[in-house]
Design an enzyme around this catalytic site. Structure first.
Site, PDB file in Angstrom:
ATOM      1  N   GLU A 164       3.009   4.873   4.125  1.00  0.00           N
ATOM      2  CA  GLU A 164       3.306   5.239   2.732  1.00  0.00           C
ATOM      3  C   GLU A 164       2.184   5.924   1.962  1.00  0.00           C
ATOM      4  O   GLU A 164       1.719   5.422   0.925  1.00  0.00           O
ATOM      5  CB  GLU A 164       3.743   3.987   1.970  1.00  0.00           C
ATOM      6  CG  GLU A 164       5.055   3.431   2.468  1.00  0.00           C
ATOM      7  CD  GLU A 164       5.681   2.427   1.521  1.00  0.00           C
ATOM      8  OE1 GLU A 164       4.986   1.905   0.644  1.00  0.00           O
ATOM      9  OE2 GLU A 164       6.887   2.178   1.654  1.00  0.00           O
ATOM     10  N   GLU A 377      11.713   0.623   6.629  1.00  0.00           N
ATOM     11  CA  GLU A 377      11.792  -0.392   5.566  1.00  0.00           C
ATOM     12  C   GLU A 377      12.997  -0.088   4.692  1.00  0.00           C
ATOM     13  O   GLU A 377      13.341   1.079   4.474  1.00  0.00           O
ATOM     14  CB  GLU A 377      10.526  -0.419   4.691  1.00  0.00           C
ATOM     15  CG  GLU A 377       9.296  -0.926   5.403  1.00  0.00           C
ATOM     16  CD  GLU A 377       8.061  -0.993   4.513  1.00  0.00           C
ATOM     17  OE1 GLU A 377       8.202  -1.236   3.292  1.00  0.00           O
ATOM     18  OE2 GLU A 377       6.954  -0.786   5.050  1.00  0.00           O
TER      19      GLU A 377
HETATM   20  C1  BGP Z   1       6.536  -0.943   0.736  1.00  0.00           C
HETATM   21  C2  BGP Z   1       5.408  -1.424   1.607  1.00  0.00           C
HETATM   22  C3  BGP Z   1       5.543  -2.822   2.099  1.00  0.00           C
HETATM   23  C4  BGP Z   1       6.310  -3.765   1.213  1.00  0.00           C
HETATM   24  C5  BGP Z   1       7.436  -3.142   0.429  1.00  0.00           C
HETATM   25  C6  BGP Z   1       7.958  -3.944  -0.737  1.00  0.00           C
HETATM   26  O1  BGP Z   1       6.048  -0.047  -0.204  1.00  0.00           O
HETATM   27  O2  BGP Z   1       5.249  -0.598   2.727  1.00  0.00           O
HETATM   28  O3  BGP Z   1       4.279  -3.238   2.497  1.00  0.00           O
HETATM   29  O4  BGP Z   1       5.610  -4.758   0.649  1.00  0.00           O
HETATM   30  O5  BGP Z   1       7.122  -1.882  -0.071  1.00  0.00           O
HETATM   31  O6  BGP Z   1       7.101  -3.817  -1.835  1.00  0.00           O
HETATM   32  P1  BGP Z   1       6.600  -5.061  -2.648  1.00  0.00           P
HETATM   33  O7  BGP Z   1       5.939  -5.947  -1.674  1.00  0.00           O
HETATM   34  O8  BGP Z   1       5.633  -4.520  -3.647  1.00  0.00           O
HETATM   35  O9  BGP Z   1       7.795  -5.645  -3.269  1.00  0.00           O
END
Ligand code: BGP
Length: 478
Positions: A164, A377
Protein backbone atom coordinates in the site's frame (compact mmCIF):
# COMPACT_ATOMS: atom_id res chain seq x y z
CA UNK A 1 -20.97 -16.93 -11.67
CA UNK A 2 -17.97 -19.14 -12.26
CA UNK A 3 -14.82 -19.02 -10.17
CA UNK A 4 -12.15 -20.99 -12.04
CA UNK A 5 -11.11 -24.35 -10.54
CA UNK A 6 -7.65 -22.95 -9.83
CA UNK A 7 -9.04 -19.97 -7.90
CA UNK A 8 -7.22 -19.42 -4.60
CA UNK A 9 -9.36 -18.82 -1.49
CA UNK A 10 -7.80 -17.62 1.74
CA UNK A 11 -7.22 -14.51 3.82
CA UNK A 12 -4.47 -12.08 4.83
CA UNK A 13 -2.50 -10.77 7.80
CA UNK A 14 0.70 -8.81 8.31
CA UNK A 15 3.62 -9.58 10.58
CA UNK A 16 3.52 -6.75 13.11
CA UNK A 17 -0.27 -6.87 13.32
CA UNK A 18 -0.56 -10.58 14.08
CA UNK A 19 2.69 -12.10 15.32
CA UNK A 20 3.48 -10.44 18.65
CA UNK A 21 6.75 -11.73 20.15
CA UNK A 22 8.07 -8.30 19.26
CA UNK A 23 11.35 -8.72 21.11
CA UNK A 24 11.56 -12.47 21.34
CA UNK A 25 14.09 -14.89 19.83
CA UNK A 26 16.38 -12.10 18.72
CA UNK A 27 13.84 -9.97 16.87
CA UNK A 28 14.80 -6.28 16.68
CA UNK A 29 12.23 -3.53 17.13
CA UNK A 30 10.45 -2.22 14.07
CA UNK A 31 9.11 1.30 13.59
CA UNK A 32 5.63 -0.13 14.31
CA UNK A 33 6.74 -1.17 17.80
CA UNK A 34 7.55 2.48 18.46
CA UNK A 35 4.52 3.98 16.64
CA UNK A 36 2.13 1.63 18.43
CA UNK A 37 3.74 2.26 21.81
CA UNK A 38 2.87 5.93 21.22
CA UNK A 39 -0.68 4.97 20.14
CA UNK A 40 -1.08 3.05 23.38
CA UNK A 41 0.03 6.02 25.46
CA UNK A 42 -2.04 8.55 23.49
CA UNK A 43 -5.17 6.60 22.61
CA UNK A 44 -5.16 3.38 24.60
CA UNK A 45 -4.73 1.15 21.54
CA UNK A 46 -2.80 -2.09 22.05
CA UNK A 47 0.91 -2.10 21.28
CA UNK A 48 2.48 -4.47 18.76
CA UNK A 49 4.11 -6.47 21.57
CA UNK A 50 1.66 -9.39 21.74
CA UNK A 51 -1.14 -8.63 19.24
CA UNK A 52 -2.67 -12.06 18.35
CA UNK A 53 0.40 -13.95 19.57
CA UNK A 54 0.51 -15.81 16.25
CA UNK A 55 4.24 -16.38 16.74
CA UNK A 56 3.34 -18.88 19.45
CA UNK A 57 -0.02 -20.01 18.03
CA UNK A 58 0.92 -20.39 14.37
CA UNK A 59 0.32 -24.16 14.29
CA UNK A 60 -3.15 -23.79 15.75
CA UNK A 61 -3.84 -20.89 13.38
CA UNK A 62 -2.78 -22.82 10.30
CA UNK A 63 -4.98 -25.72 11.42
CA UNK A 64 -7.94 -23.36 11.68
CA UNK A 65 -7.18 -21.96 8.22
CA UNK A 66 -7.07 -25.51 6.86
CA UNK A 67 -10.38 -26.25 8.60
CA UNK A 68 -11.92 -23.27 6.75
CA UNK A 69 -10.58 -24.80 3.54
CA UNK A 70 -7.99 -22.14 2.70
CA UNK A 71 -5.97 -22.84 -0.42
CA UNK A 72 -3.84 -19.73 0.11
CA UNK A 73 -2.69 -17.44 2.91
CA UNK A 74 -1.15 -14.02 2.46
CA UNK A 75 1.22 -12.89 5.21
CA UNK A 76 4.24 -10.65 5.49
CA UNK A 77 7.76 -11.22 6.69
CA UNK A 78 9.09 -9.05 9.47
CA UNK A 79 12.36 -7.50 8.29
CA UNK A 80 13.50 -6.88 11.88
CA UNK A 81 12.80 -10.50 12.86
CA UNK A 82 15.25 -11.60 10.18
CA UNK A 83 17.68 -8.68 10.54
CA UNK A 84 17.37 -7.09 13.99
CA UNK A 85 19.67 -4.25 12.88
CA UNK A 86 18.10 -4.02 9.42
CA UNK A 87 21.38 -5.14 7.82
CA UNK A 88 24.15 -7.59 8.67
CA UNK A 89 23.86 -11.18 9.80
CA UNK A 90 20.43 -12.85 9.73
CA UNK A 91 18.81 -13.95 12.99
CA UNK A 92 18.64 -17.75 12.74
CA UNK A 93 15.58 -18.08 15.00
CA UNK A 94 13.62 -15.60 12.87
CA UNK A 95 14.62 -17.36 9.65
CA UNK A 96 13.52 -20.67 11.14
CA UNK A 97 10.12 -19.29 12.18
CA UNK A 98 9.08 -18.48 8.61
CA UNK A 99 10.35 -21.88 7.43
CA UNK A 100 8.14 -23.53 10.05
CA UNK A 101 5.17 -21.39 9.05
CA UNK A 102 5.60 -22.05 5.32
CA UNK A 103 6.11 -25.78 5.96
CA UNK A 104 2.92 -25.91 8.04
CA UNK A 105 1.00 -24.13 5.27
CA UNK A 106 2.31 -26.43 2.56
CA UNK A 107 1.60 -29.52 4.64
CA UNK A 108 -2.03 -28.33 4.70
CA UNK A 109 -2.20 -27.59 0.97
CA UNK A 110 -2.14 -23.82 1.51
CA UNK A 111 -0.20 -21.77 -1.05
CA UNK A 112 1.75 -18.93 0.60
CA UNK A 113 1.52 -15.40 -0.81
CA UNK A 114 4.40 -13.54 0.81
CA UNK A 115 4.60 -9.78 1.26
CA UNK A 116 8.13 -8.49 1.64
CA UNK A 117 7.28 -5.28 3.42
CA UNK A 118 4.17 -4.28 5.38
CA UNK A 119 4.88 -1.00 7.25
CA UNK A 120 7.42 -2.46 9.69
CA UNK A 121 10.83 -1.02 8.89
CA UNK A 122 13.56 -2.03 11.36
CA UNK A 123 13.82 0.69 13.98
CA UNK A 124 17.61 0.48 13.78
CA UNK A 125 17.42 1.94 10.26
CA UNK A 126 15.20 4.78 11.43
CA UNK A 127 17.73 5.61 14.14
CA UNK A 128 20.67 5.22 11.79
CA UNK A 129 19.52 7.43 8.93
CA UNK A 130 15.82 8.29 9.18
CA UNK A 131 14.43 5.14 7.54
CA UNK A 132 12.34 5.76 4.44
CA UNK A 133 13.33 9.44 4.45
CA UNK A 134 16.78 8.41 3.24
CA UNK A 135 17.63 6.82 -0.09
CA UNK A 136 20.03 4.41 1.65
CA UNK A 137 16.93 2.41 2.58
CA UNK A 138 16.63 1.22 -1.04
CA UNK A 139 20.06 -0.42 -0.88
CA UNK A 140 19.29 -2.03 2.48
CA UNK A 141 15.89 -3.21 1.25
CA UNK A 142 17.59 -4.84 -1.74
CA UNK A 143 19.89 -6.86 0.54
CA UNK A 144 16.96 -7.89 2.74
CA UNK A 145 14.74 -8.81 -0.23
CA UNK A 146 17.51 -10.79 -1.90
CA UNK A 147 17.99 -12.82 1.27
CA UNK A 148 14.27 -13.50 1.73
CA UNK A 149 13.61 -14.42 -1.89
CA UNK A 150 16.64 -16.77 -1.97
CA UNK A 151 15.83 -18.31 1.41
CA UNK A 152 12.14 -19.06 0.79
CA UNK A 153 12.01 -18.97 -3.02
CA UNK A 154 11.86 -22.73 -3.45
CA UNK A 155 8.57 -22.81 -1.51
CA UNK A 156 6.94 -19.54 -2.56
CA UNK A 157 5.62 -18.72 -6.02
CA UNK A 158 3.55 -15.60 -5.27
CA UNK A 159 5.28 -12.48 -3.94
CA UNK A 160 3.97 -9.03 -3.21
CA UNK A 161 6.51 -6.28 -2.74
CA UNK A 162 5.52 -3.24 -0.69
CA UNK A 163 2.13 -3.01 0.95
CA UNK A 164 0.00 0.00 0.00
CA UNK A 165 2.28 2.78 -1.17
CA UNK A 166 -0.83 4.86 -1.84
CA UNK A 167 -1.95 4.54 1.77
CA UNK A 168 1.55 5.32 3.02
CA UNK A 169 1.39 8.64 1.13
CA UNK A 170 -2.00 9.45 2.72
CA UNK A 171 -1.32 8.31 6.28
CA UNK A 172 2.44 8.56 6.40
CA UNK A 173 2.89 9.11 10.13
CA UNK A 174 0.97 5.93 10.95
CA UNK A 175 2.86 3.90 8.39
CA UNK A 176 6.35 5.38 8.79
CA UNK A 177 8.06 6.94 11.75
CA UNK A 178 8.31 10.63 10.80
CA UNK A 179 9.91 12.98 13.36
CA UNK A 180 7.78 16.06 14.18
CA UNK A 181 10.11 18.46 12.38
CA UNK A 182 9.41 16.78 9.02
CA UNK A 183 5.67 16.32 9.36
CA UNK A 184 4.79 19.58 7.60
CA UNK A 185 6.96 18.74 4.59
CA UNK A 186 4.44 17.05 2.33
CA UNK A 187 6.92 16.63 -0.53
CA UNK A 188 8.55 13.93 1.57
CA UNK A 189 5.46 11.76 1.25
CA UNK A 190 6.07 11.58 -2.48
CA UNK A 191 9.83 11.21 -2.01
CA UNK A 192 9.28 8.18 0.22
CA UNK A 193 6.93 6.80 -2.41
CA UNK A 194 9.64 7.29 -5.05
CA UNK A 195 12.13 5.30 -2.97
CA UNK A 196 9.46 2.62 -2.59
CA UNK A 197 9.01 2.55 -6.37
CA UNK A 198 12.73 1.80 -6.69
CA UNK A 199 12.53 -0.88 -4.00
CA UNK A 200 9.46 -2.39 -5.68
CA UNK A 201 11.22 -2.59 -9.07
CA UNK A 202 14.29 -4.16 -7.47
CA UNK A 203 12.12 -6.78 -5.74
CA UNK A 204 10.33 -7.61 -9.02
CA UNK A 205 13.67 -8.15 -10.72
CA UNK A 206 14.94 -10.29 -7.84
CA UNK A 207 11.90 -12.58 -7.95
CA UNK A 208 12.27 -12.97 -11.71
CA UNK A 209 16.01 -13.70 -11.37
CA UNK A 210 15.87 -16.02 -8.36
CA UNK A 211 12.55 -17.88 -8.50
CA UNK A 212 12.04 -19.80 -11.77
CA UNK A 213 8.21 -19.96 -11.53
CA UNK A 214 7.92 -16.82 -9.40
CA UNK A 215 5.18 -14.24 -9.88
CA UNK A 216 5.41 -10.81 -8.34
CA UNK A 217 3.36 -7.64 -8.02
CA UNK A 218 2.68 -4.69 -5.75
CA UNK A 219 -0.16 -4.76 -3.21
CA UNK A 220 -1.92 -1.45 -3.58
CA UNK A 221 -4.52 0.14 -1.32
CA UNK A 222 -7.10 1.00 -3.94
CA UNK A 223 -10.34 2.99 -3.93
CA UNK A 224 -12.19 3.78 -7.16
CA UNK A 225 -13.21 7.45 -7.10
CA UNK A 226 -16.63 8.49 -8.37
CA UNK A 227 -17.75 12.04 -9.17
CA UNK A 228 -20.25 13.45 -6.66
CA UNK A 229 -22.61 14.58 -9.44
CA UNK A 230 -22.92 14.51 -13.21
CA UNK A 231 -21.75 18.15 -13.38
CA UNK A 232 -18.74 18.27 -15.70
CA UNK A 233 -16.67 20.06 -13.03
CA UNK A 234 -17.22 17.13 -10.65
CA UNK A 235 -16.39 14.67 -13.43
CA UNK A 236 -13.09 16.47 -14.00
CA UNK A 237 -12.41 16.54 -10.28
CA UNK A 238 -12.88 12.76 -10.14
CA UNK A 239 -10.51 12.39 -13.10
CA UNK A 240 -7.90 14.46 -11.26
CA UNK A 241 -8.43 12.44 -8.08
CA UNK A 242 -7.99 9.16 -9.95
CA UNK A 243 -4.81 10.49 -11.57
CA UNK A 244 -3.26 11.43 -8.24
CA UNK A 245 -4.54 8.63 -6.01
CA UNK A 246 -4.69 5.69 -8.40
CA UNK A 247 -2.97 5.98 -11.77
CA UNK A 248 0.03 7.71 -10.18
CA UNK A 249 0.82 4.29 -8.65
CA UNK A 250 -0.45 1.85 -11.24
CA UNK A 251 1.22 3.65 -14.19
CA UNK A 252 4.52 3.08 -12.38
CA UNK A 253 3.87 -0.64 -11.91
CA UNK A 254 2.65 -1.35 -15.43
CA UNK A 255 4.09 1.39 -17.67
CA UNK A 256 7.17 2.41 -15.69
CA UNK A 257 6.18 6.10 -15.81
CA UNK A 258 4.71 8.70 -13.51
CA UNK A 259 1.21 9.71 -14.53
CA UNK A 260 1.75 12.98 -16.38
CA UNK A 261 -1.28 14.88 -15.07
CA UNK A 262 -0.57 13.99 -11.45
CA UNK A 263 3.15 14.70 -11.79
CA UNK A 264 2.44 18.15 -13.25
CA UNK A 265 0.11 18.91 -10.37
CA UNK A 266 2.76 17.82 -7.85
CA UNK A 267 5.47 19.87 -9.60
CA UNK A 268 3.28 22.98 -9.59
CA UNK A 269 2.92 22.67 -5.82
CA UNK A 270 6.49 21.73 -5.00
CA UNK A 271 5.48 18.19 -4.05
CA UNK A 272 7.08 16.15 -6.85
CA UNK A 273 9.82 13.69 -5.89
CA UNK A 274 13.46 14.31 -6.79
CA UNK A 275 14.35 11.76 -9.42
CA UNK A 276 17.98 10.76 -9.93
CA UNK A 277 19.19 9.88 -13.45
CA UNK A 278 18.71 6.15 -13.97
CA UNK A 279 15.75 5.88 -11.57
CA UNK A 280 13.09 5.73 -14.27
CA UNK A 281 15.04 3.08 -16.22
CA UNK A 282 15.22 0.96 -13.07
CA UNK A 283 11.51 1.44 -12.42
CA UNK A 284 10.70 0.45 -16.00
CA UNK A 285 12.82 -2.69 -15.74
CA UNK A 286 10.85 -4.06 -12.78
CA UNK A 287 7.84 -5.53 -14.49
CA UNK A 288 4.88 -6.86 -12.49
CA UNK A 289 3.16 -10.15 -13.28
CA UNK A 290 -0.06 -9.22 -11.50
CA UNK A 291 -1.53 -6.56 -9.28
CA UNK A 292 -2.64 -7.32 -5.73
CA UNK A 293 -5.53 -5.13 -4.60
CA UNK A 294 -6.54 -4.14 -1.11
CA UNK A 295 -10.09 -2.85 -1.41
CA UNK A 296 -12.28 -1.74 1.46
CA UNK A 297 -14.15 1.35 0.30
CA UNK A 298 -14.71 3.62 -2.66
CA UNK A 299 -14.24 7.40 -2.57
CA UNK A 300 -16.17 10.31 -3.98
CA UNK A 301 -14.78 13.57 -5.39
CA UNK A 302 -16.16 16.99 -6.16
CA UNK A 303 -14.82 20.15 -7.74
CA UNK A 304 -12.80 22.31 -5.37
CA UNK A 305 -12.39 26.04 -5.99
CA UNK A 306 -8.88 27.40 -6.38
CA UNK A 307 -9.25 29.37 -3.19
CA UNK A 308 -6.08 30.80 -1.72
CA UNK A 309 -7.59 30.57 1.77
CA UNK A 310 -7.75 26.78 1.47
CA UNK A 311 -4.69 24.58 1.73
CA UNK A 312 -3.72 21.12 0.60
CA UNK A 313 -4.85 18.45 3.04
CA UNK A 314 -4.41 14.70 3.11
CA UNK A 315 -6.95 12.17 4.37
CA UNK A 316 -8.39 12.43 7.85
CA UNK A 317 -8.89 9.55 10.30
CA UNK A 318 -11.76 8.36 12.47
CA UNK A 319 -10.06 7.38 15.74
CA UNK A 320 -13.14 6.53 17.78
CA UNK A 321 -15.35 4.25 15.67
CA UNK A 322 -18.27 6.68 16.04
CA UNK A 323 -19.82 7.20 12.61
CA UNK A 324 -19.16 10.71 11.31
CA UNK A 325 -16.09 11.33 13.49
CA UNK A 326 -13.72 11.41 10.50
CA UNK A 327 -11.32 14.34 10.89
CA UNK A 328 -11.34 15.53 7.25
CA UNK A 329 -11.16 14.71 3.55
CA UNK A 330 -8.27 15.02 1.16
CA UNK A 331 -8.37 18.47 -0.44
CA UNK A 332 -6.42 20.00 -3.31
CA UNK A 333 -7.69 23.52 -4.10
CA UNK A 334 -8.32 23.92 -7.83
CA UNK A 335 -7.88 20.16 -8.43
CA UNK A 336 -10.34 18.06 -6.38
CA UNK A 337 -11.76 17.47 -2.94
CA UNK A 338 -12.91 14.13 -1.58
CA UNK A 339 -16.26 14.01 0.19
CA UNK A 340 -18.82 11.61 1.64
CA UNK A 341 -20.77 9.65 -0.97
CA UNK A 342 -24.47 10.27 -0.21
CA UNK A 343 -25.44 7.01 -1.98
CA UNK A 344 -23.48 4.72 0.35
CA UNK A 345 -23.67 3.62 3.96
CA UNK A 346 -20.42 3.44 5.91
CA UNK A 347 -18.75 1.31 8.57
CA UNK A 348 -18.46 2.71 12.09
CA UNK A 349 -15.10 4.15 11.00
CA UNK A 350 -16.63 6.05 8.03
CA UNK A 351 -15.40 3.71 5.29
CA UNK A 352 -18.00 3.60 2.47
CA UNK A 353 -19.48 0.12 1.97
CA UNK A 354 -19.53 -0.44 -1.78
CA UNK A 355 -19.57 -3.98 -3.22
CA UNK A 356 -20.28 -2.64 -6.72
CA UNK A 357 -16.98 -0.79 -6.38
CA UNK A 358 -15.26 -4.20 -6.37
CA UNK A 359 -16.63 -5.12 -9.81
CA UNK A 360 -16.01 -1.57 -11.03
CA UNK A 361 -12.33 -1.48 -10.06
CA UNK A 362 -11.54 -5.00 -11.29
CA UNK A 363 -13.03 -4.27 -14.70
CA UNK A 364 -11.55 -0.79 -14.92
CA UNK A 365 -8.01 -1.81 -13.92
CA UNK A 366 -8.02 -4.85 -16.19
CA UNK A 367 -9.16 -2.77 -19.16
CA UNK A 368 -6.32 -0.31 -18.54
CA UNK A 369 -3.45 -2.70 -17.85
CA UNK A 370 -4.48 -6.20 -19.02
CA UNK A 371 -2.74 -8.03 -16.18
CA UNK A 372 -4.14 -10.66 -13.80
CA UNK A 373 -5.44 -9.31 -10.51
CA UNK A 374 -5.80 -10.72 -7.02
CA UNK A 375 -7.63 -9.44 -3.99
CA UNK A 376 -5.21 -9.39 -1.08
CA UNK A 377 -7.42 -7.41 1.32
CA UNK A 378 -11.14 -6.67 1.65
CA UNK A 379 -13.28 -6.68 4.76
CA UNK A 380 -15.21 -4.83 7.39
CA UNK A 381 -13.77 -3.55 10.65
CA UNK A 382 -16.38 -3.94 13.38
CA UNK A 383 -16.90 -4.10 17.14
CA UNK A 384 -17.63 -7.83 17.60
CA UNK A 385 -19.45 -9.10 20.68
CA UNK A 386 -18.46 -12.29 22.45
CA UNK A 387 -21.69 -13.77 23.84
CA UNK A 388 -21.92 -15.52 27.19
CA UNK A 389 -21.91 -18.87 25.38
CA UNK A 390 -18.69 -17.73 23.67
CA UNK A 391 -20.05 -17.23 20.16
CA UNK A 392 -19.63 -14.31 17.76
CA UNK A 393 -22.65 -13.62 15.56
CA UNK A 394 -21.01 -11.41 12.94
CA UNK A 395 -23.76 -11.32 10.32
CA UNK A 396 -22.66 -7.85 9.23
CA UNK A 397 -19.30 -9.37 8.19
CA UNK A 398 -20.98 -12.20 6.30
CA UNK A 399 -23.22 -9.68 4.49
CA UNK A 400 -20.26 -7.49 3.57
CA UNK A 401 -18.13 -10.38 2.30
CA UNK A 402 -21.00 -12.09 0.47
CA UNK A 403 -21.70 -9.01 -1.65
CA UNK A 404 -18.04 -8.40 -2.38
CA UNK A 405 -17.45 -12.02 -3.41
CA UNK A 406 -20.50 -11.80 -5.65
CA UNK A 407 -18.94 -8.72 -7.25
CA UNK A 408 -15.64 -10.56 -7.82
CA UNK A 409 -17.61 -13.31 -9.54
CA UNK A 410 -19.34 -10.76 -11.74
CA UNK A 411 -16.00 -9.28 -12.76
CA UNK A 412 -14.75 -12.77 -13.62
CA UNK A 413 -17.89 -13.31 -15.69
CA UNK A 414 -17.10 -10.05 -17.48
CA UNK A 415 -13.71 -11.48 -18.48
CA UNK A 416 -11.33 -10.29 -15.75
CA UNK A 417 -8.69 -12.85 -14.71
CA UNK A 418 -8.81 -12.81 -10.90
CA UNK A 419 -6.40 -15.23 -9.24
CA UNK A 420 -7.28 -15.10 -5.56
CA UNK A 421 -9.54 -13.71 -2.88
CA UNK A 422 -7.85 -13.02 0.46
CA UNK A 423 -10.00 -10.86 2.69
CA UNK A 424 -8.64 -9.02 5.71
CA UNK A 425 -8.15 -10.78 7.95
CA UNK A 426 -7.68 -14.48 8.61
CA UNK A 427 -7.77 -13.83 12.34
CA UNK A 428 -8.39 -10.78 14.55
CA UNK A 429 -5.31 -8.64 14.84
CA UNK A 430 -4.03 -5.16 15.64
CA UNK A 431 -5.59 -2.50 13.42
CA UNK A 432 -3.19 0.01 11.86
CA UNK A 433 -5.17 2.89 13.31
CA UNK A 434 -7.74 1.68 15.82
CA UNK A 435 -6.32 -0.87 18.25
CA UNK A 436 -7.66 -4.42 18.60
CA UNK A 437 -11.28 -3.52 19.28
CA UNK A 438 -11.77 -2.94 15.55
CA UNK A 439 -11.93 -6.54 14.37
CA UNK A 440 -11.77 -8.08 10.91
CA UNK A 441 -11.07 -11.80 11.38
CA UNK A 442 -12.94 -15.06 10.83
CA UNK A 443 -11.27 -16.22 14.03
CA UNK A 444 -11.89 -14.22 17.19
CA UNK A 445 -8.92 -13.53 19.46
CA UNK A 446 -10.04 -13.13 23.05
CA UNK A 447 -8.09 -10.10 24.19
CA UNK A 448 -8.62 -6.38 24.79
CA UNK A 449 -6.50 -3.35 24.01
CA UNK A 450 -5.06 -3.27 27.50
CA UNK A 451 -4.97 -7.00 28.27
CA UNK A 452 -3.72 -9.70 25.89
CA UNK A 453 -5.18 -12.43 28.16
CA UNK A 454 -4.46 -15.88 26.71
CA UNK A 455 -5.38 -14.76 23.17
CA UNK A 456 -7.75 -17.72 22.94
CA UNK A 457 -9.04 -18.51 19.42
CA UNK A 458 -12.81 -18.80 18.85
CA UNK A 459 -14.53 -19.52 15.53
CA UNK A 460 -16.95 -16.74 14.52
CA UNK A 461 -20.17 -17.38 12.55
CA UNK A 462 -18.32 -16.01 9.52
CA UNK A 463 -15.77 -18.83 9.95
CA UNK A 464 -18.41 -21.48 9.20
CA UNK A 465 -19.95 -19.39 6.45
CA UNK A 466 -16.59 -18.88 4.65
CA UNK A 467 -15.91 -22.61 4.98
CA UNK A 468 -19.08 -23.23 2.93
CA UNK A 469 -18.16 -20.57 0.39
CA UNK A 470 -14.77 -22.16 -0.17
CA UNK A 471 -16.01 -25.75 -0.34
CA UNK A 472 -18.56 -24.71 -2.99
CA UNK A 473 -15.89 -22.69 -4.87
CA UNK A 474 -17.94 -19.54 -4.44
CA UNK A 475 -21.27 -20.91 -5.63
CA UNK A 476 -22.91 -21.10 -2.19
CA UNK A 477 -22.86 -17.63 -0.67
CA UNK A 478 -25.87 -18.04 1.60
C1 BGP B 1 -4.88 -1.85 5.04
C2 BGP B 1 -3.60 -2.44 5.58
C3 BGP B 1 -3.78 -3.48 6.63
C4 BGP B 1 -5.01 -3.35 7.49
C5 BGP B 1 -6.22 -2.78 6.80
C6 BGP B 1 -7.33 -2.27 7.69
O1 BGP B 1 -4.67 -0.52 4.69
O2 BGP B 1 -2.84 -3.01 4.56
O3 BGP B 1 -2.57 -3.59 7.30
O4 BGP B 1 -4.81 -3.05 8.78
O5 BGP B 1 -5.91 -1.73 5.93
O6 BGP B 1 -7.00 -1.01 8.20
P1 BGP B 1 -7.13 -0.67 9.73
O7 BGP B 1 -6.30 -1.66 10.44
O8 BGP B 1 -6.59 0.71 9.87
O9 BGP B 1 -8.56 -0.75 10.04
Amino acid sequence: MAFPKTFLWGASTSAYQVEGAATEDGKGLSQQDIINQENFTKRGFATAEVTSDHYHHYEEDVKLMAEMGFTTYRFSISWSRLFPEGVGEPNAAGVAFYHRLIDALKANGIEPIVTLYHYDLPWALVEKYGGWLNRQVVTDFEAYARFVIKEYGSDVIYWTTINEQSIIVQYWTQKCYIPDKYQSQDQLRFQINHYMNLAHAIACNLVHDLVPEGKVGAAIGYAPIYPLTSAPADQLAALNANDLRNWYYLDIYFKGIYNEGALRYLKTHGLAPDITPGDMALIKSGTSDFLALNYYASECAKACPDDSKMSIQFSGVNWSGKKGAISGYETHPGYFQLCKNPSLDTTDWDWAIDPDGMEYLLRDIYTRYNKPLMITENGIGAFDTLTTDRRIHDNYRIDYLREHIRAVGQAIDAGVPVLAYCPWSAIDLLSTSNGVKKRYGFIYVDRTDSDPRQAERIRKDSFYWYQKVISSNGTDLN
